[in-house]
Design an enzyme around this catalytic site. Structure first.
Site, PDB file in Angstrom:
ATOM      1  CB  CYS A   1      73.866  80.499  28.588  1.00  0.00           C
ATOM      2  SG  CYS A   1      74.757  79.884  29.325  1.00  0.00           S
ATOM      3  CD  GLU A   2      70.706  82.847  23.646  1.00  0.00           C
ATOM      4  OE1 GLU A   2      69.282  83.547  23.653  1.00  0.00           O
ATOM      5  OE2 GLU A   2      71.994  84.267  24.023  1.00  0.00           O
TER       6      GLU A   2
ATOM      7  CE1 TYR B   1      73.207  78.237   2.876  1.00  0.00           C
ATOM      8  CE2 TYR B   1      71.658  75.974   2.163  1.00  0.00           C
ATOM      9  CZ  TYR B   1      72.537  76.670   1.891  1.00  0.00           C
ATOM     10  OH  TYR B   1      72.273  77.653   0.484  1.00  0.00           O
TER      11      TYR B   1
ATOM     12  CD  GLU C   1      73.566  80.540  -9.320  1.00  0.00           C
ATOM     13  OE1 GLU C   1      72.594  80.715  -8.007  1.00  0.00           O
ATOM     14  OE2 GLU C   1      73.936  81.650 -10.107  1.00  0.00           O
ATOM     15  N   PRO C   2      72.916  74.640  -6.954  1.00  0.00           N
ATOM     16  CG  PRO C   2      72.557  72.316  -7.727  1.00  0.00           C
ATOM     17  CD  PRO C   2      72.618  73.547  -8.095  1.00  0.00           C
TER      18      PRO C   2
ATOM     19  N   GLY D   1      67.912  76.137  -4.558  1.00  0.00           N
ATOM     20  CA  GLY D   1      66.658  76.611  -4.566  1.00  0.00           C
ATOM     21  C   GLY D   1      65.679  74.828  -3.971  1.00  0.00           C
TER      22      GLY D   1
ATOM     23  CE1 TYR E   1      66.537  80.739   8.432  1.00  0.00           C
ATOM     24  CE2 TYR E   1      67.640  78.729   7.828  1.00  0.00           C
ATOM     25  CZ  TYR E   1      67.876  79.259   7.945  1.00  0.00           C
ATOM     26  OH  TYR E   1      69.179  80.451   6.994  1.00  0.00           O
TER      27      TYR E   1
HETATM   28  C1  LIG Z   1      71.900  80.401  -1.388  1.00  0.00           C
HETATM   29  C2  LIG Z   1      71.866  80.737  -2.731  1.00  0.00           C
HETATM   30  C3  LIG Z   1      71.995  79.034  -3.759  1.00  0.00           C
HETATM   31  C4  LIG Z   1      71.711  78.128  -3.234  1.00  0.00           C
HETATM   32  O1  LIG Z   1      70.324  77.482  -2.646  1.00  0.00           O
HETATM   33  P1  LIG Z   1      69.844  75.659  -2.166  1.00  0.00           P
HETATM   34  O2  LIG Z   1      68.964  76.482  -1.339  1.00  0.00           O
HETATM   35  O3  LIG Z   1      71.395  75.834  -1.562  1.00  0.00           O
HETATM   36  O4  LIG Z   1      69.789  75.430  -3.210  1.00  0.00           O
HETATM   37  C5  LIG Z   1      72.158  79.457  -4.911  1.00  0.00           C
HETATM   38  N1  LIG Z   1      72.223  80.822  -5.796  1.00  0.00           N
HETATM   39  C6  LIG Z   1      72.553  81.776  -4.888  1.00  0.00           C
HETATM   40  C7  LIG Z   1      72.374  83.263  -5.819  1.00  0.00           C
HETATM   41  C8  LIG Z   1      71.936  81.682  -3.414  1.00  0.00           C
HETATM   42  O5  LIG Z   1      72.168  82.622  -2.774  1.00  0.00           O
END
Ligand SMILES: *Cc1c(COP(=O)(O)O)cnc(C)c1O
Length: 424
Positions: free
Chosen positions: A344-345, A373, A275-276, A241, A318
C-alpha cells in the site's frame, strides 16, 4: 545480457542448467535465485585480473549475507568486509577465516569491538579519532593488539547516485588525508594498536576507472608522507564500488581497473585489498515473481506481481533499473507496463514504463541483477513474510533460506500482562 546466468531454452527461462519454472513450482513465488557458477567465476576473474600484486578480495557481506553465499566465496579464498558484529557472526557461521575479515563503519560499538577482537579479525578500518581511542582502550583491557587501517576520504566524485557516494568531503565516512595522518601518529603511540593498512571506499556502482585511479593516487601520496614520518603501512585497501551492468552501463572490467591501479601499487610495494560487493554477487541473482493481474488504466498499464518493494527495495529507494526476463517467453507484440507489487504505497514498483514481451497472469518474471542489495535490504513491511533464497548449481538447486511463516512475523513480540487481564 551475457553477464547474467539466465538464458532461454525453447522459450523457457533457465538459471544455469535448471528451468526456473520447475523451481517456482516447488518453492512457490516470490523467491531469490542465485547461480553458484556465476559467484565462483567472479572471484576467479578478480584473482586473475590482479595476479601481478599480492591481492586479497574481501566480499562486502552487506550486499548478500546468506551464509551459503558467504561460504561459497570463502571456499574460493575470498575474505570478508563487514559493517557490523552481526555480519561478523554470519561470516564465522559460514566458515570464513576471522583473519580475512575487515571491519568498516562509522559507528562501531564497544561490544562489537570486543566481539571482533576475541575472534581475531584481520583489520579494523577506523573512521574517527574517537573510534581509535575506544578501540585502543578495549584492546588494552583485553590484553590484545588491534590491527587497524585508517579510512581516508580522498575527496573524489565517483559520479554515482548520491546515496551511494561515500568519498566526498561532505560525506560522513573516513577522514581527510591531514586528519588521517594525525590519527596514524596517535596510533603509533598506542601499544594496543597495530598499524597494518590504509583504507578508502569512495562509493558504489562506479562505472569509470578514473575515480578509482584518483583515489588510489591520493591514498598512495599519503602513504609516501607517512613513510617520511616513520610510519610504515603494509596493505592498501581500495574499497569496493566497481559497477555492474543493470541496463546500458559499461563499467570497466577488473582487468581495466587493474591496469590503472596495479602499476602504482607495485611501485610503492603494498599489498592490494579490494572490497567488492555488487560486482561479485549483483548479477548472480534474480528475484523471481509471478504475474497476478493485469490492470489497465487510462494513462498507465499496471502489471501486478506477487513481489514488492519490501522484497526488492532498490527500484523504490534509488529509482534503480533492473532488467526483467519473462518466462515463458511468448511470441508477438508486448506492452508497456508499470510492474507493481501489492504493498500500500505508490512507490511500490519493480519497474516503470517497461516494455515487456506478451505476459499473462501466472507467468513468471525474473527481476535480474538482484543478487546484491536485494534480499539483504528486504523487510517485513505490510507484514509480508520474507521470501526464500535458492541456489542453483548446474542441474541442481538447494533452498538456502526458507520462506518465513506467520509465526516468524510475530517472533519475539510480547503483550504486556495488563493488556491480558480480564475486565471486571
Ligand atoms: C558497501 C561497501 C562496500 C561494497 O560496495 P559495492 O558497491 O557493493 O562494491 C565495500 N566497502 C565498504 C566499506 C562498504 O561500505
Amino acid at each position: 545480457m551475457t553477464e547474467l546466468p539466465f538464458h532461454y531454452q525453447k522459450g523457457e527461462l533457465y538459471c544455469e542448467s535448471m528451468p526456473v519454472d520447475s523451481i517456482a513450482e516447488d518453492v512457490g513465488t516470490p523467491f531469490y535465485l542465485y547461480s553458484y557458477g556465476h559467484l565462483v567465476e567472479r572471484v576467479k576473474t578478480l584473482k586473475q585480473a590482479f595476479s601481478e600484486v599480492n591481492f586479497q578480495t574481501h566480499f562486502a557481506a552487506k550486499a548478500n549475507s546468506n551464509i551459503s553465499v558467504l561460504r561459497i566465496l570463502a571456499l574460493e579464498g575470498c575474505g570478508m568486509d563487514v559493517v557490523s558484529a552481526g555480519e561478523i557472526f554470519r561470516c564465522i557461521r559460514a566458515g570464513a577465516d576471522p583473519s580475512s575479515i575487515v571491519f568498516a563503519g562509522v559507528g562501531k560499538q564497544e561490544w562489537e569491538m570486543r566481539y571482533a577482537l576475541e575472534l581475531g579479525i584481520g583489520c579494523f578500518n577506523i573512521e574517527s579519532e574517537a573510534e581509535l581511542e575506544l578501540l585502543g582502550a578495549v584492546a588494552k583491557d583485553m590484553g590484545k593488539r588491534a590491527p587497524i587501517a585508517v579510512r581516508v576520504n580522498p575527496d573524489v566524485d565517483p559520479k554515482t547516485h548520491p546515496y551511494i557516494s561515500t568519498g566526498l568531503k561532505k560525506s560522513k565516512f573516513g577522514l581527510t588525508p591531514e586528519k588521517a595522518k594525525a590519527l596514524y601518529k596517535r596510533a603509533m603511540e598506542m601499544d594496543s594498536i597495530e598499524i597494518v593498512g590504509i583504507h578508502c571506499h569512495i562509493g558504489s556502482q562506479i562505472t569509470t576507472v578514473s575515480p578509482f585511479r584518483d583515489a588510489v593516487e591520493r591514498v598512495i601520496a599519503l602513504v609516501v608522507e607517512l613513510r617520511k614520518e616513520g610510519i610504515t603501512i603494509r596493505d592498501l585497501d581500495m574499497g569496493g564500488g566497481l559497477g555492474i551492468r543493470y541496463k546500458h552501463e559499461t563499467p570497466p572490467t577488473p582487468f581495466e581497473l587493474a591496469e590503472a591501479v596495479v602499476p602504482m601499487v607495485k611501485e610503492i610495494g603494498l599489498n592490494l585489498h579490494m572490497e567488492p560487493g555488487r560486482w561479485i554477487s549483483g548479477n548472480c541473482g534474480a528475484l523471481i515473481t509471478k504475474v497476478l493481474f493485469e490492470k489497465r488504466g487510462e494513462t498507465k498499464n499496471f502489471l501486478v506481481v506477487d513481489a514488492a518493494m519490501n522484497d526488492l527495495a532498490r527500484p523504490s529507494l534509488y529509482g534503480a533499473y533492473h532488467s526483467i526476463m519473462a518466462s515463458p517467453l511468448r511470441e508477438g507484440d508486448g506492452d508497456v507496463w508499470d510492474v507493481v507489487g501489492p504493498i500500500c504505497e505508490s512507490g511500490d514498483f519493480l519497474a516503470q514504463e517497461r516494455e515487456l514481451p506478451p505476459v499473462k497472469p501466472g507467468d513468471l518474471l525474473a527481476v535480474c541483477s538482484a543478487g546484491a542489495y536485494g534480499f539483504t535490504m528486504s523487510s517485513n513491511y505490510n507484514s509480508r513474510c520474507r521470501v526464500p533464497e535458492v541456489l542453483v548449481k548446474g542441474e541442481g538447486y538447494w533452498l538456502i533460506r526458507e520462506r518465513e511463516e506467520f509465526e516468524d512475523l510475530v517472533r519475539g513480540e510480547r503483550i504486556p500482562p495488563f493488556l491480558l487481564e480480564e475486565e471486571e
